[in-house]
Motif scaffolding. Structure first.
Motif, mmCIF file in Angstrom:
data_model
loop_
_atom_site.group_PDB
_atom_site.id
_atom_site.type_symbol
_atom_site.label_atom_id
_atom_site.label_comp_id
_atom_site.label_asym_id
_atom_site.label_seq_id
_atom_site.Cartn_x
_atom_site.Cartn_y
_atom_site.Cartn_z
ATOM 1 N N MET A 94 -72.633 20.761 18.556
ATOM 2 C CA MET A 94 -71.901 20.793 17.285
ATOM 3 C C MET A 94 -72.606 19.948 16.229
ATOM 4 N N ASN A 95 -73.181 18.837 16.643
ATOM 5 C CA ASN A 95 -73.901 17.985 15.690
ATOM 6 C C ASN A 95 -75.171 18.656 15.185
ATOM 7 N N ILE A 96 -75.755 19.512 16.017
ATOM 8 C CA ILE A 96 -76.936 20.264 15.602
ATOM 9 C C ILE A 96 -76.541 21.392 14.649
ATOM 10 N N LEU A 97 -75.447 22.062 14.954
ATOM 11 C CA LEU A 97 -75.024 23.234 14.183
ATOM 12 C C LEU A 97 -74.600 22.885 12.762
ATOM 13 N N MET A 98 -73.952 21.728 12.586
ATOM 14 C CA MET A 98 -73.411 21.406 11.266
ATOM 15 C C MET A 98 -73.189 19.909 11.116
ATOM 16 N N ALA A 99 -73.237 19.458 9.880
ATOM 17 C CA ALA A 99 -72.825 18.091 9.589
ATOM 18 C C ALA A 99 -71.301 18.045 9.617
ATOM 19 N N LYS A 100 -70.724 16.866 9.715
ATOM 20 C CA LYS A 100 -69.267 16.781 9.801
ATOM 21 C C LYS A 100 -68.747 15.666 8.911
ATOM 22 N N LYS A 101 -67.560 15.889 8.391
ATOM 23 C CA LYS A 101 -66.872 14.883 7.592
ATOM 24 C C LYS A 101 -65.402 14.941 7.954
ATOM 25 N N TRP A 102 -64.911 13.902 8.578
ATOM 26 C CA TRP A 102 -63.516 13.853 9.026
ATOM 27 C C TRP A 102 -62.751 12.838 8.189
ATOM 28 N N GLU A 103 -61.645 13.266 7.651
ATOM 29 C CA GLU A 103 -60.831 12.396 6.805
ATOM 30 C C GLU A 103 -59.396 12.336 7.343
ATOM 31 N N GLY A 104 -58.787 11.171 7.238
ATOM 32 C CA GLY A 104 -57.394 11.018 7.621
ATOM 33 C C GLY A 104 -57.154 10.833 9.103
ATOM 34 N N PRO A 163 -79.154 27.318 5.415
ATOM 35 C CA PRO A 163 -79.282 25.867 5.226
ATOM 36 C C PRO A 163 -78.118 25.137 5.907
ATOM 37 N N ARG A 164 -78.309 23.859 6.199
ATOM 38 C CA ARG A 164 -77.327 23.088 6.957
ATOM 39 C C ARG A 164 -75.995 23.006 6.207
ATOM 40 N N LYS A 165 -74.906 23.286 6.928
ATOM 41 C CA LYS A 165 -73.566 23.242 6.350
ATOM 42 C C LYS A 165 -72.801 22.025 6.847
ATOM 43 N N THR A 166 -71.723 21.715 6.160
ATOM 44 C CA THR A 166 -70.859 20.603 6.544
ATOM 45 C C THR A 166 -69.468 21.120 6.876
ATOM 46 N N SER A 167 -68.980 20.734 8.019
ATOM 47 C CA SER A 167 -67.613 21.065 8.422
ATOM 48 C C SER A 167 -66.724 19.869 8.090
ATOM 49 N N ARG A 168 -65.706 20.109 7.276
ATOM 50 C CA ARG A 168 -64.794 19.046 6.865
ATOM 51 C C ARG A 168 -63.437 19.249 7.535
ATOM 52 N N VAL A 169 -62.869 18.175 8.027
ATOM 53 C CA VAL A 169 -61.536 18.205 8.619
ATOM 54 C C VAL A 169 -60.678 17.180 7.886
ATOM 55 N N LEU A 170 -59.503 17.590 7.465
ATOM 56 C CA LEU A 170 -58.578 16.704 6.776
ATOM 57 C C LEU A 170 -57.272 16.647 7.571
ATOM 58 N N VAL A 171 -56.914 15.468 8.039
ATOM 59 C CA VAL A 171 -55.685 15.258 8.805
ATOM 60 C C VAL A 171 -54.591 14.795 7.855
ATOM 61 N N GLY A 172 -53.432 15.450 7.926
ATOM 62 C CA GLY A 172 -52.334 15.107 7.045
ATOM 63 C C GLY A 172 -51.350 14.142 7.678
ATOM 64 N N GLU A 173 -50.375 13.733 6.894
ATOM 65 C CA GLU A 173 -49.316 12.864 7.385
ATOM 66 C C GLU A 173 -48.465 13.614 8.403
ATOM 67 N N PRO A 174 -48.099 12.977 9.517
ATOM 68 C CA PRO A 174 -47.233 13.637 10.504
ATOM 69 C C PRO A 174 -45.925 14.095 9.863
ATOM 70 N N LEU A 175 -45.483 15.275 10.261
ATOM 71 C CA LEU A 175 -44.233 15.826 9.746
ATOM 72 C C LEU A 175 -43.084 15.438 10.674
ATOM 73 N N ASP A 176 -42.023 14.995 10.089
ATOM 74 C CA ASP A 176 -40.822 14.651 10.855
ATOM 75 C C ASP A 176 -39.831 15.810 10.738
#
Length: 271
Positions: free
Chosen positions: A22-32, A174-187
Motif C-alpha cells: 500500500m505504501n508503494i501504491l500510493m501516498a497516504k494522509k490520515w486525519e482525525g 503519477p503517484r496519488k495520495t489516499s486521504r482518510v478523514l475520521v469523524g466524530e463518533p455518532l451517539d
C-alpha cells in the motif's frame, strides 16, 4: 470475542505483506485518527473502489486496532480468499434472516470485546455517477442501537484513482495520495428506547450517511448532490456490477451532479 492467537498471527503476517504494498501504491494522509474510541466501535466508511477495505484496514491497523469486516458470504467460498477471511475472523454476511442474525451476533461479540467492526452502509460500491455515498442499508444502525456502540463515520478519497471502480489494473503513476478523514463518533442512544422498526432504523441510517457524506465533501472540497442516489429509483440492481443492467458506464472521474448542500430525502430500506 477474544482474538485467538492464530488469528492475530495470521493478520500480522498479512499486514506485513499488505502495508509495504500500500505504501508503494500510493501516498497516504490520515486525519482525525485521535477521534477513534478506546473501546469497541463501528466504523462506517464510504465505498467507491474494491480496495477500500485495504485502505481502511491499513489505517486502523496502524492505530493498533485489529479490523473486522462484514463481508459478502460468497467471498468466503473462494479457495484462497475464503481461507484468509476465515483465518482472520472476518464475518460473512448472509441474506437469509437466520444468517443475518448470525452475522450481527458475531459483529456484536467483536464490539463487546472492544474491537473495531467495519460496515459499509452502502452495501456495495456506490452507483452514484460522481462517486458520492448512495442510499444506505440499516445494518450499521441496527448493530449500533443493539450494542450501544458508537458509530465512527469515515470518508476516504484518492484510492479510486489508483484502482478505479471495476478496474482491471492499478494506475500507480503519477503517484496519488489516499486521504482518510475520521469523524466524530455518532451517539445513537436517542434511538435506544424506540421500537427497532423500519422508521427508527431508517432515521438512524440517514444520520450515518449524512455524516459520511459531509466528511467526503470536506475531503473533496465540493458540494454533494442535494438528493442521495437511490439505485432502485434509477433501475439499478442493489448488488453486483450495475452496468450489467444497462445503466451508465462507471467513471472514477465523474463530477458531482449538484452543488446543493448535503441533504437526503431518500428513505432507507430495512436490511
Amino acid at each position: 470475542m477474544k482474538e485467538p492467537a492464530k488469528s492475530r498471527a495470521t493478520f500480522v503476517l498479512l499486514a506485513g505483506i499488505a502495508r509495504p504494498l500500500m505504501n508503494i501504491l500510493m501516498a497516504k494522509k490520515w486525519e482525525g485518527t485521535g477521534k477513534l474510541p478506546k473501546g469497541g466501535f463501528i466504523a462506517a466508511p464510504n465505498h467507491c473502489t474494491e480496495i477500500d477495505p485495504i485502505v481502511i484496514g491499513h489505517m486502523l491497523y496502524n492505530q493498533k486496532r485489529h479490523p473486522h469486516f462484514l463481508a459478502k458470504a460468497g467471498l468466503f467460498k473462494a479457495p484462497v480468499l475464503g481461507s484468509l477471511l476465515r483465518a482472520t475472523r472476518q464475518i460473512p454476511v448472509e441474506r437469509s434472516t437466520a444468517g443475518a442474525n448470525r452475522s450481527l451476533q458475531a459483529a456484536q461479540e467483536v464490539v463487546d470485546a472492544g474491537g473495531a467492526i467495519i460496515i459499509y452502509p452502502e452495501g456495495t460500491l456506490t452507483r452514484d455517477p460522481g462517486l458520492w455515498p448512495m442510499k444506505g442499508h440499516t445494518g450499521a444502525a441496527r448493530l449500533a442501537i443493539q450494542t450501544g456502540a458508537p458509530v465512527v463515520p469515515m470518508a476516504h478519497w484518492g484510492a479510486h484513482e489508483v484502482f478505479p471502480r471495476y478496474a482491471k489494473r492499478f494506475h500507480i503513476f503519477p503517484r496519488k495520495t489516499s486521504r482518510v478523514l475520521v469523524g466524530e463518533p455518532l451517539d445513537l442512544s436517542s434511538f435506544a428506547d424506540r421500537p427497532l422498526d423500519r422508521t427508527t432504523l431508517n432515521e438512524a441510517t440517514e444520520l450515518i450517511m449524512d455524516a459520511i457524506t459531509a466528511l467526503l465533501a470536506e475531503l473533496r472540497g465540493e458540494e454533494p448532490p442535494a438528493v442521495r442516489w437511490d439505485p432502485a429509483a434509477n433501475n439499478q440492481s442493489k448488488q453486483g456490477r450495475f452496468q450489467a443492467r444497462g445503466t451508465e458506464k462507471p467513471s472514477s472521474t465523474a463530477k458531482p451532479t449538484s452543488t446543493a448542500k448535503p441533504k437526503s430525502t431518500a428513505k432507507g430500506e430495512l436490511k
